[in-house]
Structures are given as structure tokens and as C-alpha cells.
Design an enzyme around this catalytic site. Structure first.
Site, mmCIF file in Angstrom:
data_model
loop_
_atom_site.group_PDB
_atom_site.id
_atom_site.type_symbol
_atom_site.label_atom_id
_atom_site.label_comp_id
_atom_site.label_asym_id
_atom_site.label_seq_id
_atom_site.Cartn_x
_atom_site.Cartn_y
_atom_site.Cartn_z
ATOM 1 N N TRP A 127 2.162 -6.938 -5.219
ATOM 2 C CA TRP A 127 2.530 -6.149 -4.022
ATOM 3 C C TRP A 127 2.776 -7.130 -2.869
ATOM 4 C CZ3 TRP A 127 -1.282 -4.175 -0.013
ATOM 5 C CH2 TRP A 127 -0.671 -3.275 0.863
ATOM 6 N N ASP A 208 -7.573 -3.810 -7.238
ATOM 7 C CA ASP A 208 -6.812 -2.931 -6.348
ATOM 8 C C ASP A 208 -6.429 -1.695 -7.167
ATOM 9 O OD1 ASP A 208 -5.078 -1.667 -4.663
ATOM 10 O OD2 ASP A 208 -3.805 -3.408 -4.264
ATOM 11 N N ALA A 210 -4.865 1.488 -6.482
ATOM 12 C CA ALA A 210 -4.150 2.308 -5.495
ATOM 13 C C ALA A 210 -3.445 3.506 -6.109
ATOM 14 C CB ALA A 210 -3.139 1.440 -4.745
ATOM 15 N N LYS A 243 -1.520 7.894 -2.539
ATOM 16 C CA LYS A 243 -0.594 8.381 -3.569
ATOM 17 C C LYS A 243 -1.167 9.592 -4.295
ATOM 18 C CE LYS A 243 0.853 4.277 -2.496
ATOM 19 N NZ LYS A 243 2.055 3.704 -1.972
HETATM 20 C C1 LMR Z 1 4.591 0.260 -1.615
HETATM 21 O O1 LMR Z 1 4.282 -0.708 -2.318
HETATM 22 O O2 LMR Z 1 5.764 0.588 -1.398
HETATM 23 C C2 LMR Z 1 3.504 1.116 -1.010
HETATM 24 O O3 LMR Z 1 2.275 0.678 -1.446
HETATM 25 C C3 LMR Z 1 3.597 1.232 0.469
HETATM 26 C C4 LMR Z 1 3.165 0.002 1.183
HETATM 27 O O4 LMR Z 1 2.285 0.110 2.056
HETATM 28 O O5 LMR Z 1 3.672 -1.087 0.909
#
Ligand code: LMR
Length: 394
Positions: A127, A208, A210, A243
Site C-alpha cells: 500500500w 495490517d 484492513a 471497507k
Molecule cells: C486504498 O488503498 O485505495 C485505500 O486503502 C484508501 C487509502 O486510504 O489509500
């Protein structure tokens, strides 16, 4: 003062969101930010959430402070959702945090206090916010091999080889499920091998989580976190309700620590609360109270689970439909891996010129590493996207 600044880099996910909003071409396809969308392209409020909000409106009597740890009943319910009874409760401590991002930040600060010299290892790729956040906290950040864009699969042997070379000065950030950005996940057997490696080296596991419920289901998606927590003496876990409860803008998350024993759990918790108090004092309550109400009420919980399951199965179907649509047009199995991936994202492995062409010629928007949000697709958009990808990659 401000003349000393140079411009900070923009976050690429939010920059893309603004770019898409500014494009007025009809039929644009938004595969950018990780937000669930239905066939009409809307991000609905879940009905269990609406009902919980109505209860708050009717019965709330105060907006007074709630305390540094936030909504404790919420955190207890979140620990249950992530860990069930995999770890004795007296070794677990949790604090409500402003979103999964806030939970990651609190835990990074905690781990930095615990081991200022540690190196934090993230998957390659990860990420886009993991690395800047860890660097802001002061960590040296390194990557372990994770994804092979040629095959669309996890480079597991290389990953394990790197992990096997780590030691007690290393923290390993793992995606609990639904890997962001690739969509390629560890199998339960691979999780077990990762755990054996961490056990051997003493590297610290940081998870993590999420997207619990977006991959193979609420229970299956918690295999990794429960297996790690059940075996290793110390773990940090960041969870999010953005989410799976659709509470993106309410900022609802939970920072959890598993410690060796009760005394260390209490000390770690005191440090976590100290970090929170000195940063933002306490988290916002509204979203956490919604989640607490849902998770503590059998009927609402069942309704939420059914809504979540419908979102999950639609994403799995979208994956199959997109893989099929591309295969029919291209007569190749090059993108079949999309159907094997899980969660909201897949990394297509497209080169930058193709990504740019898709944007300018077809108003198809994806991140610059070719991450697509599979939940941004509906039946008609899947067909148009398949046409566009096959034309652009010919
Ligand atoms: C993403 O990866 O698009 C989401 O988790 C939103 C973000 O905060 O980056």
C-alpha cells in the site's frame, strides 16, 4: 518559516481521485481508490449501519469525552472479530484509532519506542502509504519480495528466503488478507511457513488487517492473524472498519497488541495510550459506536454479515467476469490470475504507456502501477474495460 519548504509529494491515490472527479467524459471508469461501489457506481451506506445510526440518534444522551482508549466495548468486539479465541484475552490490549491508517500510525509509534533501531520490512509492492508513514515515524524501511507481475502470483520462495535472513531488530509488516495492491494472498500453508520463520528469527510480526471479509469470508480472512497470534509471543495488529462496514469517512479502526504476558500487555497498553493522548487525545466516537452496536446485537450483526457477504461475492464474480471477458477477446490466459486474486484489488502488471493510453483514449483510470479496484466494475463496465485492455495491449 514557510519559505523553507519545498512542495511535498502528493499521495497518488488521492491525487488520482481528484483527477477522475475533474474528468467530465461520460462513461469514465474509476478503478482508483479502494472504495466499494455497486453496479451503478455508488458507495451505499450499509443498512445495518443506518439502523445503528438511528439507534444512536434516538438514545444518545451525551457528547462528553469518552477517554484516551476510545470506545472500549467497540475495541473488545473488534478483537473478537479479528482473533476470536485464538489468543488468551489477558495478553491482548486494544485501543480505538482513527481508521486503519490511524491504527497503523499508533502501532508504528509504539514499535519505534520499543525498538528505535529496528528496520521495518514491507512487501514489494505494498500500500503506497505504508512506507511514507513508517519513514515519518523514523523507521528505516526495506522490502521483501512478494509479487511476480508476470504470473500474478506471490513469489513465496523468495519472500521466505528474505524473511529467514531477518532477526530481532526487524519488524515484518504483513497484509492479513486481500493484499493491497496486488490481490495475491498467502495460503494457510504459506502463513504457517511464515510463522515458523518468524519463530526461528525472532523478527516482530505486524499485521495490517484492513479488508477482513472482503476476500474469502470473515473467518477465512482471519486465518493469518489468528495463526500468528496463536503461536508468536508478541504481535501488533491494525484493523479497519472502512471497507467491511463501509465507514470510510467516519475513520474507524483499532490498534491491537498481543504481549507475552499480562504485565507486558499492561505496559505496552500504557505506552499506546500515552502516544494517543499526546497526538490527538482520543479518537472520534460516532463510527465506533455504530460498529459496537452492530457487533453486540445478534440481529444487526447477522444483517451486516449478509450485506458484507453480498459485497464479497459480487467482487469474486466481477473477477471471474473480467478474466472471462479478456480471455474471450484476446484468446489468451494472460489475465486469468485476476479470477484467482481476492479482495478489492488486482495488480494487472501493465506498463505505464498502456496505463496512460487507457486513461487518455478510454477514460479508464487505474493507479500508475496498474492496480485496479475490482469493486469499481459493473457488468457493462467490465465489457468496456476488457475491450480497452485488449486493444491497448495488442
Ligand atoms: C486504498 O488503498 O485505495 C485505500 O486503502 C484508501 C487509502 O486510504 O489509500
Amino acid at each position: 518559516m514557510f519559505e523553507t519548504f519545498s512542495k511535498a509529494p502528493q499521495d497518488k491515490i488521492f491525487a488520482l481521485m481528484a483527477e477522475i472527479a475533474a474528468d467530465d467524459r461520460p462513461g469514465k471508469i474509476d478503478l482508483g481508490i479502494g472504495v466499494y461501489k455497486d453496479d451503478e457506481g455508488n458507495t451505499p451506506i450499509m443498512s445495518a449501519v443506518k439502523k445503528a445510526e438511528e439507534r444512536i440518534l434516538k438514545s444518545a444522551k451525551t457528547k462528553s469525552y469518552i477517554g484516551v482508549a476510545g470506545n472500549k466495548a467497540f475495541s473488545k468486539a473488534m478483537v473478537g472479530l479479528a482473533l476470536d479465541d485464538a489468543v488468551p484475552a489477558d495478553r491482548v490490549r486494544a485501543a480505538q484509532a482513527p481508521g486503519g491508517t490511524g491504527a497503523l500510525w499508533v502501532l508504528m509509534q509504539l514499535l519505534k519506542r520499543g525498538n528505535p533501531d529496528a528496520t521495518l520490512w514491507v512487501s514489494d509492492p505494498t500500500w503506497p502509504n505504508h512506507k511514507p508513514m513508517a519513514e515519518n515515524v523514523g523507521f528505516t524501511v526495506k522490502t521483501y519480495p512478494y509479487f511476480d507481475p508476470e504470473t500474478g502470483k506471490v513469489r513465496f520462495e523468495e519472500m521466505l528466503k528474505t524473511l529467514d535472513g531477518l532477526g530481532t531488530n526487524d519488524i515484518v509488516l504483513l497484509h492479513g488478507c486481500c493484499h493491497n495492491p496486488t490481490g495475491a494472498n498467502l495460503t494457510p500453508e504459506q502463513w504457517d511457513q511464515v510463522i515458523a520463520s518468524l519463530q526461528k528469527t525472532g523478527a516482530f510480526p505486524f499485521i495490517d488487517l484492513a479488508y477482513q471479509g472482503f476476500g474469502d469470508g470473515l473467518e477465512a480472512d482471519s486465518y493469518g492473524v489468528r495463526a500468528v497470534g496463536g503461536v508468536l509471543p508478541e504481535v501488533a495488529i491494525a484493523t479497519s472498519c472502512s471497507k467491511n462496514f463501509g465507514l470510510y469517512r467516519e475513520r474507524v479502526g483499532c490498534a491491537m497488541v498481543i504481549a507475552r504476558d499480562v504485565a507486558q500487555a499492561d505496559t505496552a497498553n500504557s505506552q499506546m495510550l500515552n502516544i494517543i493522548r499526546s497526538a490527538y487525545s482520543q479518537p472520534p466516537d460516532h463510527g465506533a459506536e455504530i460498529v459496537r452496536i452492530i457487533l453486540e446485537d445478534e440481529e444487526l450483526k447477522a444483517e451486516w454479515k449478509a450485506e458484507l457477504e453480498a459485497m464479497r461475492t459480487r467482487m469474486v464474480e466481477n473477477r471471474q467476469k473480467l478474466a472471462d471477458a479478456i480471455r474471450t477477446r484476446s484468446n489468451s490466459s494472460d489475465f486469468d490470475f485476476v479470477a484467482e486474486h481476492r479482495g478489492m484489488f488486482s495488480l494487472l502488471g501493465l506498463p505505464k504507456p498502456v496505463i496512460d493510453r487507457l486513461k487518455t483514449e478510454n477514460a479508464v483510470y487505474m493507479l500508475d502501477d496498474s492496480r485496479i479496484n475490482i469493486a469499481g466494475l459493473g457488468d457493462e463496465r467490465i465489457q468496456r474495460l476488457a475491450d480497452a485492455i485488449v486493444n491497448a495491449t495488442r
